[in-house]
Write a protein that holds these residues in place. Structure first.
Motif, PDB file in Angstrom:
ATOM      1  N   LEU A  35       0.665  -1.431  -0.475  1.00  0.00           N
ATOM      2  CA  LEU A  35       0.176  -0.020  -0.311  1.00  0.00           C
ATOM      3  C   LEU A  35       0.900   1.225   0.208  1.00  0.00           C
ATOM      4  N   GLY A  36       0.898   2.071  -0.791  1.00  0.00           N
ATOM      5  CA  GLY A  36       1.750   3.667  -1.269  1.00  0.00           C
ATOM      6  C   GLY A  36       2.931   3.015  -0.773  1.00  0.00           C
ATOM      7  N   GLU A  37       3.148   4.189  -0.816  1.00  0.00           N
ATOM      8  CA  GLU A  37       4.972   4.541  -0.406  1.00  0.00           C
ATOM      9  C   GLU A  37       5.421   4.297   0.484  1.00  0.00           C
ATOM     10  N   PHE A  38       4.645   3.878   1.525  1.00  0.00           N
ATOM     11  CA  PHE A  38       5.606   3.494   3.113  1.00  0.00           C
ATOM     12  C   PHE A  38       4.599   2.716   3.211  1.00  0.00           C
ATOM     13  N   ILE A 612       8.999  10.912   6.424  1.00  0.00           N
ATOM     14  CA  ILE A 612       8.588   9.986   4.702  1.00  0.00           C
ATOM     15  C   ILE A 612       7.694  10.446   3.758  1.00  0.00           C
ATOM     16  N   ASP A 613       7.573  11.272   3.343  1.00  0.00           N
ATOM     17  CA  ASP A 613       7.067  11.735   1.858  1.00  0.00           C
ATOM     18  C   ASP A 613       6.056  12.906   2.901  1.00  0.00           C
ATOM     19  N   GLY A 614       6.997  13.937   3.942  1.00  0.00           N
ATOM     20  CA  GLY A 614       6.009  14.978   4.105  1.00  0.00           C
ATOM     21  C   GLY A 614       5.419  14.160   5.743  1.00  0.00           C
ATOM     22  N   PHE A 615       5.251  13.131   6.368  1.00  0.00           N
ATOM     23  CA  PHE A 615       5.058  12.549   7.001  1.00  0.00           C
ATOM     24  C   PHE A 615       5.876  12.503   7.758  1.00  0.00           C
ATOM     25  N   SER A 616       5.975  13.196  10.129  1.00  0.00           N
ATOM     26  CA  SER A 616       6.799  11.692  10.425  1.00  0.00           C
ATOM     27  C   SER A 616       6.547  11.159  11.276  1.00  0.00           C
TER      28      SER A 616
END
Length: 687
Positions: A35-38, A612-616
């Motif tokens: 799912l998604g990038e992370f 990651i992708d702006g999320f802590s």
């Protein structure tokens, strides 16, 4: 020592390297999460919703707005998505067995193949109509005495009818090494007593539909004057419903443990031939018995005595046709679905026959372990089992750290809590011993006979336990099940192989995502050992009070406050969550997210998590938490859940715990004025 993010990832990467439908066969594909990038599907979010107003919609709002339930679905979400995948995996195995014509007679593979084929043979079932059920209907028609009626109650498990009183074999909560026979009150055709007694328009409408359903099922058995006779059956079930306990009461372990010598029990509840029912259930004479709901027994005995035998014959006939409808012709099956599926659950069409066949053949009441062996060979390696056990130990350490920090529990009680925590036994993936189906004969082309074989097997499996020592290696779910459980009597936490998949776990996902997913599930099950009922059993699984009075009082103040929060959640007009019924699961959710968060922080070793992708890291943890509780319901199913299910609806599982959890406030800068905001002094902190 806690696993670091690297050691966890490496161990599981090695463990899950075996090819499967869920793991790509090349290294490049494995590098990317499912799912998604992370590991989180960010396209499901509604970024226009503030996290502090409705975190569930912030994480899943676009999905909720755009996902259309399929006609055969009554609910859908993360758990059901994995159930569908597990179901497809099992179906693929059965399809392979169907192509093998030389399977040894009597082998488990032959039994799986032929049981499934007998379900799928619609032509034979349609041609037979009601005939496969005729022996049961004839037996019911010949009931001419109270003794014959009691014998029919005793055979309700074999005939798939119903019984207002029934003995069952349970674990003894005060002596985990032995089984205990208990008496339960039941016999209802609607999901709960509230469906008979509540005057809300929703329930009145369901009762009207139920009356027509009873009449129609009786019609298949050749019953004339069906409307009046259906009304009598409904009135009988209403009389049976009135003395039954509410589900929130049934959760109270102190009130449902009432053991006495069998002779004393028989004197306490006269007017019923208990020995005859025990014999009819195939049980030996009992020396003691537990009565789960003492106040309900005598009113039910009185209702049995006051109801004429013709009404009882109609009652049993109705339940026989209804409960066996899925094994009979399409006409009967669809007529039963019109009420059980459409009216009760809002389901528009039946699930595909192959899905229903898989469920019948390979669940716990079928050949579940026979399929389980084949499933884990293909979809779960021994290395994955070992790696999951390591993660469980990491969560165990996190719970210990949390207990050390709580200020509402004193040192003496904490000592016992540590002892219980240290005694938790994890079971992961699949059992060390499998069920033995050698006594079961499955033949091609006779679905009713095959199902009755399984019913006889299940009865024998229960009866053989009486007077024997309990088997602590036994599992109560199949490996392919997408679920998990805590068993307080054995003080064990159990995680079948089926749940170890995205979004709960993905070896290529960010560590924060796995802790917010499967880590929280592990923490949830551990939390059941310390919820309002699980906390009544000690490290050895014995139901006793191991708390000081002061600590128990403080604990109950916290749970009362938590229950009040959930009582205010009302997903349907006038229909709200029952905070007492859902208390154990709500405590499990609150404790689960707290333990998993602690474990995640420990895994970082004091170092900050990268963005990651702006999320802590903390934000990714909570996004994963919200993602696993993604879900959507039909109103009829949601109503049923509110009345019968100890789990809160999914939106409250996503939001409810976070409102009480300080790190979530910090991660998303939740402030006063946000809809989910609770003042710090009002937040409930338990585990």
């Amino acid at each position: 020592m806690n696993l670091s993010r690297l050691s966890l990832t490496v161990a599981l990467a090695a463990a899950l390297a075996v090819p499967s439908v869920h793991a790509a066969g090349n290294a490049a594909a494995k590098a990317k999460p499912v799912l998604g990038e992370f590991g989180v599907d960010l396209t499901a979010r509604d970024p226009n919703v503030k996290p502090g107003d409705d975190f569930n919609r912030y994480v899943s709002g676009h999905w909720l707005a755009t996902y259309e339930l399929k006609d055969y679905e009554v609910a859908y979400g993360s758990f059901l998505k994995l159930r569908d995948e597990s179901e497809a995996d099992v179906h693929a195995i059965i399809d392979e067995l169907a192509k093998q014509k030389d399977l040894p007679a009597g082998s488990e593979k032959q039994k799986l193949r032929d049981y499934y084929a007998s379900y799928m043979d619609r032509a034979a079932r349609d041609a037979a109509g009601i005939k496969p059920l005729q022996p049961v209907l004839d037996k019911i028609a010949n009931i001419d005495s109270k003794g014959a009626l009691i014998a029919a109650f005793g055979a309700s498990d074999l005939d798939a009818t119903a019984a207002p009183l029934r003995f069952s074999v349970d674990l003894d909560r005060k002596n985990p090494d032995q089984y205990l026979v208990g008496l339960r009150v039941g016999g209802l055709g609607l999901p709960d007593r509230d469906y008979y007694l509540n005057q809300d328009a929703r329930f009145v409408g369901i009762r009207t539909a139920y009356l027509a359903h009873i009449e129609r099922m009786l019609g298949f058995a050749g019953v004339k004057d069906g409307k009046a006779r259906a009304q009598a059956v409904l009135e009988l079930e209403t009389a049976l419903a009135k003395p039954q306990w509410e589900r929130a009461q049934l959760r109270n372990r102190d009130k449902t443990y009432n053991v006495s010598a069998f002779a004393d029990f028989a004197k306490q509840y006269p007017g019923y031939d208990w020995a005859a029912q025990i014999k009819a259930q195939g049980m030996p004479a009992l020396d003691k018995v537990n009565v789960n709901t003492p106040s309900a027994v005598q009113p039910v005995i009185d209702a049995i005595a006051a109801t004429p035998l013709p009404v009882w014959r109609d009652y049993l006939t109705f339940h026989a046709v209804r409960n066996n409808a899925a094994l009979l012709s399409r006409e009967i099956d669809d007529a039963a679905f019109a009420f059980n599926g459409k009216a009760l659950s809002g389901q528009k069409v039946q699930r595909d026959d192959w899905k229903r066949a898989v469920a019948t053949v390979t669940d716990s009441d079928g050949l579940g372990d026979a399929m389980g062996k084949l499933y884990v060979e293909r979809h779960f390696s021994p290395q994955a089992k070992a790696a999951m056990q390591q993660l469980v130990e990491n969560l165990r350490k996190a719970l210990r750290a949390n207990i050390e920090k709580i200020d509402w529990m004193g040192a003496d009680t904490k000592t016992e809590a540590y002892r219980k925590l240290d005694s938790f036994r994890p079971k992961v993936g699949y059992p060390d011993k499998w069920r033995d189906y050698s006594s079961v004969t499955i033949v091609a082309g006779d679905l009713m006979a095959n199902t009755q074989q399984m019913r006889r097997y299940q009865r024998a499996d229960q009866v053989r336990r009486i007077g024997t020592r309990t088997d602590r290696d036994e599992w109560f779910m199949t490996p392919q099940t997408v679920n998990a459980y805590y068993n307080s009597t054995f003080n064990e936490i159990v995680f079948p192989a089926g749940i170890l998949q995205a979004p709960f776990f993905d070896l290529n996902a960010d560590a924060a995502v796995n802790y917010g997913g499967i880590g929280a599930v592990i923490g949830h099950e551990m939390g059941h050992g310390f919820d309002d009922q699980g906390s009544k059993s000690d490290y050895a699984g014995i139901q006793r009070n191991w708390w000081t009075d002061q600590d128990r009082s403080r604990f109950e103040q916290l749970t009362k406050a938590l229950g009040a929060q959930y009582d205010a959640f009302c997903p349907l007009p006038g229909q709200c969550v029952n905070g007492q019924l859902t208390m154990g699961e709500n405590i499990g959710d609150l404790g689960g997210v707290s333990m998993a968060y602690t474990a995640y922080q420990l895994s970082l070793g004091g170092k900050p998590a990268p963005k990651i992708d702006g999320f802590s890291g903390d934000q990714r943890f909570f996004l994963s938490w919200g993602q696993i509780w993604r879900g959507k319901y039909r109103d009829e199913t949601l109503l049923n859940q509110l009345k019968t299910n100890p789990h809160s609806p999914s939106q409250y599982r996503a939001n409810g715990p976070l409102r009480n959890f300080d790190p979530w406030y910090r991660a998303f800068e939740v402030k006063p004025g946000d809809a989910m905001y609770i003042a710090p002094e009002q937040r409930v902190r338990i585990w």
